[in-house]
Design a protein around this motif. Structure first.
Motif, PDB file in Angstrom:
ATOM      1  N   LEU A 133       8.339   1.442  11.294  1.00 24.55           N
ATOM      2  CA  LEU A 133       7.689   2.681  11.714  1.00 24.55           C
ATOM      3  C   LEU A 133       6.196   2.411  11.865  1.00 24.55           C
ATOM      4  CD1 LEU A 133       9.491   5.109   9.236  1.00 24.55           C
ATOM      5  CD2 LEU A 133      10.160   4.531  11.557  1.00 24.55           C
ATOM      6  N   VAL A 134       5.636   2.803  12.997  1.00 21.62           N
ATOM      7  CA  VAL A 134       4.270   2.436  13.350  1.00 21.62           C
ATOM      8  C   VAL A 134       3.487   3.684  13.724  1.00 21.62           C
ATOM      9  CG1 VAL A 134       2.840   1.068  14.923  1.00 21.62           C
ATOM     10  CG2 VAL A 134       5.019   0.167  14.142  1.00 21.62           C
ATOM     11  N   ASP A 135       2.248   3.737  13.247  1.00 19.26           N
ATOM     12  CA  ASP A 135       1.304   4.749  13.710  1.00 19.26           C
ATOM     13  C   ASP A 135       0.739   4.256  15.045  1.00 19.26           C
ATOM     14  OD1 ASP A 135      -0.716   6.540  14.202  1.00 19.26           O
ATOM     15  OD2 ASP A 135      -1.587   6.460  12.202  1.00 19.26           O
ATOM     16  N   VAL A 136       1.179   4.863  16.137  1.00 23.26           N
ATOM     17  CA  VAL A 136       0.825   4.365  17.468  1.00 23.26           C
ATOM     18  C   VAL A 136      -0.667   4.524  17.728  1.00 23.26           C
ATOM     19  CG1 VAL A 136       1.250   4.660  19.943  1.00 23.26           C
ATOM     20  CG2 VAL A 136       3.144   4.839  18.322  1.00 23.26           C
ATOM     21  N   PRO A 183       0.835  -1.209   0.000  1.00 21.21           N
ATOM     22  CA  PRO A 183       0.000   0.000   0.000  1.00 21.21           C
ATOM     23  C   PRO A 183       0.863   1.251   0.000  1.00 21.21           C
ATOM     24  CG  PRO A 183      -0.014  -1.037   2.164  1.00 21.21           C
ATOM     25  CD  PRO A 183       0.693  -1.977   1.248  1.00 21.21           C
ATOM     26  N   SER A 184       0.328   2.297  -0.526  1.00 20.29           N
ATOM     27  CA  SER A 184       1.084   3.546  -0.613  1.00 20.29           C
ATOM     28  C   SER A 184       1.322   4.130   0.775  1.00 20.29           C
ATOM     29  CB  SER A 184       0.341   4.561  -1.484  1.00 20.29           C
ATOM     30  OG  SER A 184      -0.939   4.822  -0.934  1.00 20.29           O
ATOM     31  N   VAL A 185       2.509   4.682   0.964  1.00 17.39           N
ATOM     32  CA  VAL A 185       2.865   5.314   2.234  1.00 17.39           C
ATOM     33  C   VAL A 185       2.331   6.747   2.225  1.00 17.39           C
ATOM     34  CG1 VAL A 185       4.774   5.993   3.732  1.00 17.39           C
ATOM     35  CG2 VAL A 185       4.916   3.879   2.405  1.00 17.39           C
ATOM     36  N   PRO A 186       1.629   7.176   3.272  1.00 17.53           N
ATOM     37  CA  PRO A 186       1.115   8.556   3.296  1.00 17.53           C
ATOM     38  C   PRO A 186       2.240   9.578   3.179  1.00 17.53           C
ATOM     39  CG  PRO A 186       0.135   7.225   5.050  1.00 17.53           C
ATOM     40  CD  PRO A 186       1.241   6.413   4.460  1.00 17.53           C
ATOM     41  N   ASP A 187       1.891  10.727   2.598  1.00 20.80           N
ATOM     42  CA  ASP A 187       2.888  11.788   2.416  1.00 20.80           C
ATOM     43  C   ASP A 187       3.323  12.382   3.755  1.00 20.80           C
ATOM     44  OD1 ASP A 187       2.745  11.434  -0.302  1.00 20.80           O
ATOM     45  OD2 ASP A 187       1.182  12.959  -0.567  1.00 20.80           O
ATOM     46  N   ARG A 188       2.452  12.356   4.734  1.00 19.49           N
ATOM     47  CA  ARG A 188       2.784  12.921   6.036  1.00 19.49           C
ATOM     48  C   ARG A 188       2.870  11.808   7.067  1.00 19.49           C
ATOM     49  NH1 ARG A 188       2.512  18.236   6.800  1.00 19.49           N
ATOM     50  NH2 ARG A 188       2.136  17.959   9.037  1.00 19.49           N
ATOM     51  N   ALA A 189       3.779  11.969   7.987  1.00 26.84           N
ATOM     52  CA  ALA A 189       3.939  10.999   9.061  1.00 26.84           C
ATOM     53  C   ALA A 189       2.762  11.115  10.036  1.00 26.84           C
ATOM     54  CB  ALA A 189       5.254  11.246   9.800  1.00 26.84           C
ATOM     55  N   PRO A 190       2.429  10.057  10.740  1.00 29.71           N
ATOM     56  CA  PRO A 190       1.353  10.149  11.735  1.00 29.71           C
ATOM     57  C   PRO A 190       1.749  11.080  12.884  1.00 29.71           C
ATOM     58  CG  PRO A 190       2.493   8.046  11.916  1.00 29.71           C
ATOM     59  CD  PRO A 190       3.002   8.704  10.676  1.00 29.71           C
ATOM     60  N   ARG A 191       0.745  11.526  13.609  1.00 30.20           N
ATOM     61  CA  ARG A 191       1.009  12.466  14.700  1.00 30.20           C
ATOM     62  C   ARG A 191       1.860  11.812  15.786  1.00 30.20           C
ATOM     63  NH1 ARG A 191      -1.088  14.442  19.600  1.00 30.20           N
ATOM     64  NH2 ARG A 191      -2.384  12.585  19.811  1.00 30.20           N
ATOM     65  N   VAL A 192       1.551  10.566  16.122  1.00 29.56           N
ATOM     66  CA  VAL A 192       2.327   9.812  17.113  1.00 29.56           C
ATOM     67  C   VAL A 192       3.023   8.673  16.370  1.00 29.56           C
ATOM     68  CG1 VAL A 192       2.298   8.580  19.296  1.00 29.56           C
ATOM     69  CG2 VAL A 192       0.628  10.395  18.872  1.00 29.56           C
ATOM     70  N   LEU A 193       4.306   8.790  16.201  1.00 28.52           N
ATOM     71  CA  LEU A 193       5.092   7.827  15.427  1.00 28.52           C
ATOM     72  C   LEU A 193       5.931   6.969  16.361  1.00 28.52           C
ATOM     73  CD1 LEU A 193       6.159   6.843  12.623  1.00 28.52           C
ATOM     74  CD2 LEU A 193       7.939   8.595  12.829  1.00 28.52           C
ATOM     75  N   GLY A 194       5.880   5.658  16.170  1.00 24.99           N
ATOM     76  CA  GLY A 194       6.711   4.722  16.924  1.00 24.99           C
ATOM     77  C   GLY A 194       7.787   4.145  16.025  1.00 24.99           C
ATOM     78  N   HIS A 239       8.611  12.962   5.042  1.00 27.52           N
ATOM     79  CA  HIS A 239       7.277  12.724   5.609  1.00 27.52           C
ATOM     80  C   HIS A 239       7.141  13.556   6.890  1.00 27.52           C
ATOM     81  CE1 HIS A 239       8.229   9.117   3.231  1.00 27.52           C
ATOM     82  NE2 HIS A 239       6.940   9.013   3.014  1.00 27.52           N
ATOM     83  N   PRO A 240       6.933  14.839   6.766  1.00 27.92           N
ATOM     84  CA  PRO A 240       6.797  15.679   7.970  1.00 27.92           C
ATOM     85  C   PRO A 240       5.458  15.448   8.653  1.00 27.92           C
ATOM     86  CG  PRO A 240       6.393  16.966   5.996  1.00 27.92           C
ATOM     87  CD  PRO A 240       6.798  15.609   5.518  1.00 27.92           C
ATOM     88  N   GLY A 241       5.344  15.972   9.854  1.00 30.70           N
ATOM     89  CA  GLY A 241       4.072  15.914  10.567  1.00 30.70           C
ATOM     90  C   GLY A 241       4.113  15.169  11.880  1.00 30.70           C
ATOM     91  N   ALA A 242       5.215  14.503  12.206  1.00 30.63           N
ATOM     92  CA  ALA A 242       5.290  13.765  13.467  1.00 30.63           C
ATOM     93  C   ALA A 242       5.450  14.748  14.622  1.00 30.63           C
ATOM     94  CB  ALA A 242       6.447  12.774  13.437  1.00 30.63           C
ATOM     95  N   GLU A 243       4.542  14.688  15.583  1.00 30.29           N
ATOM     96  CA  GLU A 243       4.608  15.541  16.762  1.00 30.29           C
ATOM     97  C   GLU A 243       5.193  14.813  17.970  1.00 30.29           C
ATOM     98  OE1 GLU A 243       0.746  17.073  17.508  1.00 30.29           O
ATOM     99  OE2 GLU A 243       0.472  17.894  15.476  1.00 30.29           O
ATOM    100  N   ILE A 244       4.945  13.522  18.081  1.00 30.08           N
ATOM    101  CA  ILE A 244       5.448  12.706  19.184  1.00 30.08           C
ATOM    102  C   ILE A 244       6.100  11.468  18.583  1.00 30.08           C
ATOM    103  CG2 ILE A 244       4.838  11.396  21.251  1.00 30.08           C
ATOM    104  CD1 ILE A 244       2.424  13.222  21.581  1.00 30.08           C
ATOM    105  N   ILE A 245       7.315  11.148  19.005  1.00 27.76           N
ATOM    106  CA  ILE A 245       8.046   9.990  18.489  1.00 27.76           C
ATOM    107  C   ILE A 245       8.409   9.100  19.662  1.00 27.76           C
ATOM    108  CG2 ILE A 245      10.109   9.192  17.273  1.00 27.76           C
ATOM    109  CD1 ILE A 245      10.105  11.750  15.679  1.00 27.76           C
ATOM    110  N   CYS A 246       7.843   7.897  19.683  1.00 28.54           N
ATOM    111  CA  CYS A 246       8.135   6.910  20.723  1.00 28.54           C
ATOM    112  C   CYS A 246       9.287   6.030  20.251  1.00 28.54           C
ATOM    113  CB  CYS A 246       6.907   6.048  21.008  1.00 28.54           C
ATOM    114  SG  CYS A 246       5.459   6.973  21.537  1.00 28.54           S
ATOM    115  N   ARG A 247      10.289   5.876  21.079  1.00 28.35           N
ATOM    116  CA  ARG A 247      11.482   5.119  20.690  1.00 28.35           C
ATOM    117  C   ARG A 247      12.047   4.429  21.921  1.00 28.35           C
ATOM    118  NH1 ARG A 247      15.440   7.750  23.120  1.00 28.35           N
ATOM    119  NH2 ARG A 247      15.403  10.009  23.358  1.00 28.35           N
ATOM    120  N   ASP A 248      13.040   3.538  21.647  1.00 29.74           N
ATOM    121  CA  ASP A 248      13.770   2.946  22.751  1.00 29.74           C
ATOM    122  C   ASP A 248      14.991   3.806  23.028  1.00 29.74           C
ATOM    123  OD1 ASP A 248      15.335   2.422  20.580  1.00 29.74           O
ATOM    124  OD2 ASP A 248      15.172   0.238  20.691  1.00 29.74           O
ATOM    125  N   ARG A 249      16.042   3.236  23.631  1.00 27.20           N
ATOM    126  CA  ARG A 249      17.202   4.033  24.009  1.00 27.20           C
ATOM    127  C   ARG A 249      18.267   4.104  22.909  1.00 27.20           C
ATOM    128  NH1 ARG A 249      17.402   4.484  29.336  1.00 27.20           N
ATOM    129  NH2 ARG A 249      18.465   6.421  28.835  1.00 27.20           N
TER     130      ARG A 249
END
Length: 552
Positions: free
Chosen positions: A174-177, A147-158, A201-211
């Motif tokens: 990369l996951v839309d949390v 499937p096509s990847v959206p032009d903008r990243a989700p608001r909460v990106l994991g 892919h701009p638009g991510a406001e919160i990025i959840c990640r490990d260390r």
């Protein structure tokens, strides 16, 4: 109840007329004619007015019982009367039944695509043969389209890594949390690749990640305004490692206290001095320590040593940082407690009481009456080792560092009375473990109740009088203070991402780890979308029955 026509049974809602149905040994042939309105030109979109000719197409349909179904569909070819259109003629397509360049019906194509998404190539082809659907692995894989990847990243990106080959090559998922679906898959885990994706892919406001520091670097370069959130599970995992290392370093304190509390009678005859038993694991630990430090003296890197000695990099790093005595003590503790271990103290006492003049059979019968269930030969071997002075000393029953750490990290109400009592004895034996226990429980309380505003005070306390591993953990938190504070304050975490990483591992194992990156990426994305579609259909089907979950 009115009887249904053949068209309503075989092709419900499709504009066709069945003219003939013939039955052979294993194939059901259905001859049908299209009755739809004149079609539209696929290039210019003009509706046809003149018919050019007709011809017959052969389409594989979904099986009926144990028989294959073939549809011989007569369709019409039309003229395109628009002069500016480059297409002079075109063939009509029956909605819900036929598609361009397809030898199977729309319904069968959907079945094959779903099977290919779940099983891949060869396993899907084997299942199709059992279900009497003619489809090879190449045809099934061609049905998979990412499937096509959206032009903008989700608001909460994991974001998290997964292994193509553990210890060698890694990728990034990369996951839309919020939606719980995979957005994209990257071929590596470098900061440059992730930074390029964030810029496009701009638009991510919160990025959840490990260390992982690579993802932190990419976020600061490509999305500096995004809020980073450190995952709480990884924080507790790092805390567990620090507490376990503290317990391991103070193992001697526990052993000393246990030996002091053990009441032993003074034997009338001293045993020969015991030597360290030359077991296989002891010798392997010695040789491995020598090989690793020999290569370290030659300025070899950890990765090069791991490849040369066929070891994991964590093992090489542990042998580099730990002393030989500590490694040997750990190796001795990993030796399994034999069935004779609880009775060795009694055997040693009886052996010294009679000054070695005792038969193995007599001692065997004595400990057998006390619950020994082993063989007589094991007792004789231990007595022979006592006579020559090579018997291993009786090990004091002290809990392992991992077990102590599990007691500390577990909530107090989850411990049994015996576990709570043994943990109390450990705390009395070593003040450093006591301090590590208090700090670990305070930090776990911050995580469970999301009290991020108290994190800085906890770091100050840990840096003042905590054991060295706990101080290192506190310093690591200070370096990533903003993300850790957000992780202990906001409800977002990488739990959804970890679930998709486990799904990626399952897919990789199903394809024996030999799939190309593009095929693996297609299956990850298509499975994620198909899973959400199934959930959406289930919700829509149960709308009349009330909500699936209680409202917040």
């Amino acid at each position: 109840m009115a009887s249904k026509t053949v068209e309503a049974v075989l092709f419900p809602g499709i504009d066709v007329r069945v003219e003939r149905v013939s039955d052979s040994s294993d194939v059901l042939v259905v001859e049908a004619v299209s009755t739809a309105r004149p079609g539209w030109c696929p290039d210019c979109g003009t509706q046809a007015r003149r018919r050019h000719s007709t011809y017959q197409r052969a389409l594989d349909e979904r099986p009926l019982g144990s028989r294959r179904v073939m549809v011989r569909l007569r369709v019409r070819r039309y003229f395109c009367d628009r002069k500016s259109c480059s297409r002079k003629t075109f063939v009509e397509q029956v909605p819900g039944l036929s598609e361009r360049h397809r030898r199977s019906s729309t319904g069968l194509t959907g079945w094959l695509r779903s099977i290919a998404i779940e099983l891949g190539g060869r396993p899907a082809a084997r299942l199709c043969r059992r279900l009497r659907m003619a489809a090879g692995r190449t045809r099934l894989l061609r049905l998979l389209v990412a499937p096509s990847v959206p032009d903008r990243a989700p608001r909460v990106l994991g974001v998290d890594e997964f292994a193509f080959r553990k210890g060698c090559t890694y990728g990034t998922v990369l996951v839309d949390v919020e939606a719980g679906r995979v957005v994209d898959v990257l071929p590596d885990r470098t900061s440059e690749t992730f930074a390029v994706w964030l810029r496009s892919h701009p638009g991510a406001e919160i990025i959840c990640r490990d260390r992982a520091t690579a993802y932190t670097k990419a976020v600061k370069e490509a999305a500096p305004h995004a809020l980073e959130v450190a995952d709480r599970w990884h924080l507790l995992q790092n805390l567990f490692a620090a507490v376990e290392k503290t317990c391991h370093q103070h193992r001697d304190c526990l052993r000393k206290r246990a030996e002091e509390e053990t009441v032993t009678e003074v034997p009338p005859m001293l045993l020969p001095p015991a030597e360290l038993p030359r077991s296989q694991i002891i010798e392997r630990t010695r040789h491995r320590y020598e090989d690793i430090h020999c290569l370290l003296d030659k300025r070899w890197t950890i990765s090069a040593i791991a490849r040369r000695l066929n070891l994991d990099r964590k093992t090489v790093r542990r042998f580099r940082d730990a002393d030989l005595d500590e490694l040997l003590a750990s190796a001795r503790e990993r030796r399994p407690n034999g069935v004779l271990e609880p009775f060795k103290a009694y055997l040693n006492t009886r052996f010294t009481e009679v000054q070695g003049q005792v038969s193995g059979t007599r001692l065997f019968l004595e400990i057998q009456a006390r619950g020994y269930r082993g063989s007589r030969q094991v007792v004789r071997k231990h007595l022979a080792a006592l006579r020559v002075g090579t018997a291993a000393p009786v090990r004091v029953d002290i809990p392992s560092p991992r077990k102590i750490t599990s007691w500390i990290m577990r909530p107090r109400e989850a411990l049994t009375e015996s576990q709570d009592e043994r943990l109390l004895q450990v705390r009395l034996a070593c003040p450093d473990i006591t301090r590590a226990c208090d700090l670990a429980r305070a930090f776990a309380d911050l995580v469970r109740h999301q009290r991020g505003y108290l994190l800085l005070e906890w770091i100050r306390q840990a840096e003042q009088d905590a054991p060295k591993p706990m101080k290192g953990f506190a310093g690591f938190l200070r370096q990533d203070l903003d993300a850790v504070t957000a992780g202990l304050t906001l409800p977002w975490s990488s739990g959804v991402v970890e679930g998709h990483v486990n799904r990626v591992k399952t897919l990789k194992r199903a394809m024996y780890g030999r799939a190309s990156f593009e095929l693996l990426r297609v299956r990850i994305l298509t499975q994620s979308v198909s899973g959400l579609t199934a959930i959406s259909d289930q919700v829509q089907g149960q709308e009349g029955a009330g909500p699936l979950v209680d409202p917040p």
